[in-house]
Design an enzyme around this catalytic site. Structure first.
Site, PDB file in Angstrom:
ATOM      1  N   LYS A   1       0.909  -0.933  -0.471  1.00  0.00           N
ATOM      2  CA  LYS A   1       0.099   0.464  -0.168  1.00  0.00           C
ATOM      3  C   LYS A   1       1.003   1.603   0.130  1.00  0.00           C
ATOM      4  O   LYS A   1       2.020   1.589   0.250  1.00  0.00           O
ATOM      5  CB  LYS A   1      -1.281   0.212   0.851  1.00  0.00           C
ATOM      6  CG  LYS A   1      -2.247  -1.164   1.542  1.00  0.00           C
ATOM      7  CD  LYS A   1      -2.858  -1.434   0.164  1.00  0.00           C
ATOM      8  CE  LYS A   1      -3.457  -2.882   0.262  1.00  0.00           C
ATOM      9  NZ  LYS A   1      -2.935  -4.085   0.167  1.00  0.00           N
TER      10      LYS A   1
HETATM   11  C1  LIG Z   1      -8.925  -3.324  -1.329  1.00  0.00           C
HETATM   12  C2  LIG Z   1      -8.450  -4.160  -0.252  1.00  0.00           C
HETATM   13  N1  LIG Z   1      -9.340  -4.632   0.995  1.00  0.00           N
HETATM   14  C3  LIG Z   1      -8.723  -4.640   1.816  1.00  0.00           C
HETATM   15  C4  LIG Z   1      -7.679  -5.029   1.867  1.00  0.00           C
HETATM   16  C5  LIG Z   1      -7.157  -5.978   2.951  1.00  0.00           C
HETATM   17  O1  LIG Z   1      -5.618  -5.435   4.128  1.00  0.00           O
HETATM   18  P1  LIG Z   1      -4.886  -5.563   4.592  1.00  0.00           P
HETATM   19  O2  LIG Z   1      -4.132  -6.567   4.374  1.00  0.00           O
HETATM   20  O3  LIG Z   1      -4.325  -4.562   6.228  1.00  0.00           O
HETATM   21  O4  LIG Z   1      -5.659  -6.757   5.897  1.00  0.00           O
HETATM   22  C6  LIG Z   1      -6.727  -5.390   0.984  1.00  0.00           C
HETATM   23  C7  LIG Z   1      -5.097  -5.060   1.322  1.00  0.00           C
HETATM   24  O5  LIG Z   1      -4.686  -5.893  -0.483  1.00  0.00           O
HETATM   25  C8  LIG Z   1      -7.593  -4.437  -0.065  1.00  0.00           C
HETATM   26  O6  LIG Z   1      -6.371  -3.956  -1.268  1.00  0.00           O
END
Ligand SMILES: Cc1ncc(COP(=O)(O)O)c(C=O)c1O
Length: 428
Positions: free
Chosen positions: A206
């Site tokens: 990210k």
């Molecule tokens: C659109 C979206 N939502 C949720 C997530 C989940 O994030 P995390 O890995 O911090 O739980 C991601 C991670 O890739 C994502 O791209």
């Protein structure tokens, strides 16, 4: 005009410089992150709520700075965006018997969070912006619908005016998944501040990152308190650890999605980089778009607020899905990191058609919660099929995707634009 010989046919490459991997904030980790982390280690203060000395919590400070930056009243740091989404859904009262409408183009976690909150995901179409299609939200509302989980996918804002007015009309909660869109805006306001809760990811891919991490923002004190309860097992760390609940529904057994001080320390430093990273990615994206926007045979992905796009990627459409693979192969031969998005044979956790565990309604026990739910009484059973959202697959089948690392130079952008134009002249 004669088209140039493509690199894939033995011609010279249009892009001769190195390609950076897509770890925007990760590749900028430097002295400030080190200083912050060393402070935590020197103080031996690794848990946000206590330590041997009386130190200011990095996590708390990060929450304050993040809330201020986004223009939200409250921010709660979490260990991941998935944890943030689950906590937000639970805080908003989503649970057994409820349906939540979610975009069919998002990382699988957005959908999994709904199942983890014991509600049933209803997967909606995206439109040409590749964000949830408000018309399809309206079609998918049933008496069991409790909320909408919208995803500002690949850095671009959803149609928040339409979404909020649909939500208001049908009394639905709105959770914004801003995992891929930290710093994105819609009509001058940061995404994450429109719905009931906005959720962010600081996972390594990210824009700003500590490897893992997440955040919830909200303007509603009650939701903040309930998120706090859920993210911290049993709400141990409200102002007074052993206090009675301050209102009905504040205290209940939760999970543990707390953020560590080490993560908070890295994130404090990364937050200072956010504006700079987004400005660089936006500049690059605009520079490339300026050079390809009139190119025959390609159409840049439209956006509900182009000014608010964080610029993390460039996506453009070809007029037929059959052209995507040769186009991408030719771009790669030119030295450009490009990819197609939907190909039924190649799994991708960002496209609902590949979410096998949802489509097959896989659950950890035979009770089959949330799908066979005695509380889900007000509507027909929710069914899934890989081809149930044809528009989504049609759009994703025709789109070409390029990451826009902030580390790129103007020269890199010009070479990418040149490569796209060169390939389009032959293959678009
Ligand atoms: C659109 C979206 N939502 C949720 C997530 C989940 O994030 P995390 O890995 O911090 O739980 C991601 C991670 O890739 C994502 O791209």
């Amino acid at each position: 005009m004669m088209s140039e010989k493509l690199a894939i046919h033995g011609g010279p490459k249009a892009k001769t410089t190195e390609n950076y991997p897509m770890y925007p904030g990760g590749l900028e980790i430097g002295d400030e992150e080190k200083r912050q982390v060393l402070e935590v280690l020197d103080n031996q203060y690794l848990f946000r709520y206590y330590g041997p000395a009386n130190c200011e919590s990095k996590v708390k400070r990060f929450e304050q700075e993040f809330a201020e930056k986004m223009g939200a009243k409250y921010a709660l740091a979490t260990s991941s965006c998935t944890g943030a989404l689950i906590s937000s859904l639970v805080a908003c009262g989503v649970g057994p018997g409820d349906e939540v409408i979610v975009s069919g183009y998002t990382f699988f976690a957005s959908c999994a969070a709904i199942v983890a909150a014991k509600a049933i995901p209803v997967i909606a179409e995206v439109d040409e912006t590749l964000t949830i299609d408000p018309d399809d939200i309206e079609k998918k509302i049933t008496p069991a619908t409790k909320g909408i989980l919208v995803v500002h996918m690949r850095g671009v804002p959803c149609d928040m005016d339409r979404i909020m007015s649909i939500a208001k009309k049908h009394k639905l909660v709105v959770i914004e998944d801003c995992a891929q869109a930290v710093g994105a805006m819609y009509k001058g306001k940061f995404v994450g501040t429109f719905g009931d809760c906005g959720c962010f990811s600081f996972q390594y891919h990210k824009t700003i990152t500590a490897g893992e991490g997440g955040m919830i923002i909200t303007n509603d004190k009650r939701l903040y308190d309930r998120c706090m309860s859920y993210h911290d097992t049993a709400a141990c760390w409200r102002p007074d650890r052993f206090a009675e609940q301050r209102y009905e529904g504040e205290l209940f057994c939760g999970s543990n999605f707390r953020m560590s001080e080490l993560t908070g320390a890295v994130m404090l430093a990364q937050l200072q980089r956010l504006d700079g990273l987004n400005a660089r990615m936006r500049d690059h994206q605009h520079r490339i778009i300026e050079q390809i926007k009139n190119t025959k045979g390609i159409k840049v992905r439209p956006c509900y607020d182009a000014e608010g796009d964080t610029g993390i990627c460039l996506m453009f459409y070809l007029d037929s899905k059959d052209k995507v693979e040769p186009f991408v192969d030719a771009l790669k031969a030119e030295g450009v990191n490009a990819a197609g998005v939907f190909n039924a044979g190649i799994p991708d956790w960002h496209i609902y058609a590949h979410w096998k565990h949802v489509i097959d309604k896989k659950t950890p026990t035979e009770v089959n919660c949330p799908y066979d739910c005695p509380y889900h009484t007000k509507a027909e059973p929710v069914e899934y099929a890989p081809d149930m959202n044809p528009n989504t697959l049609e759009y994703l089948g025709r789109v070409v995707h390029l990451d826009i690392p902030p580390q790129m130079s103007d020269e890199d952008c010009d070479m990418i634009a040149k490569a796209i134009n060169k390939v389009a002249a032959v293959l678009a």
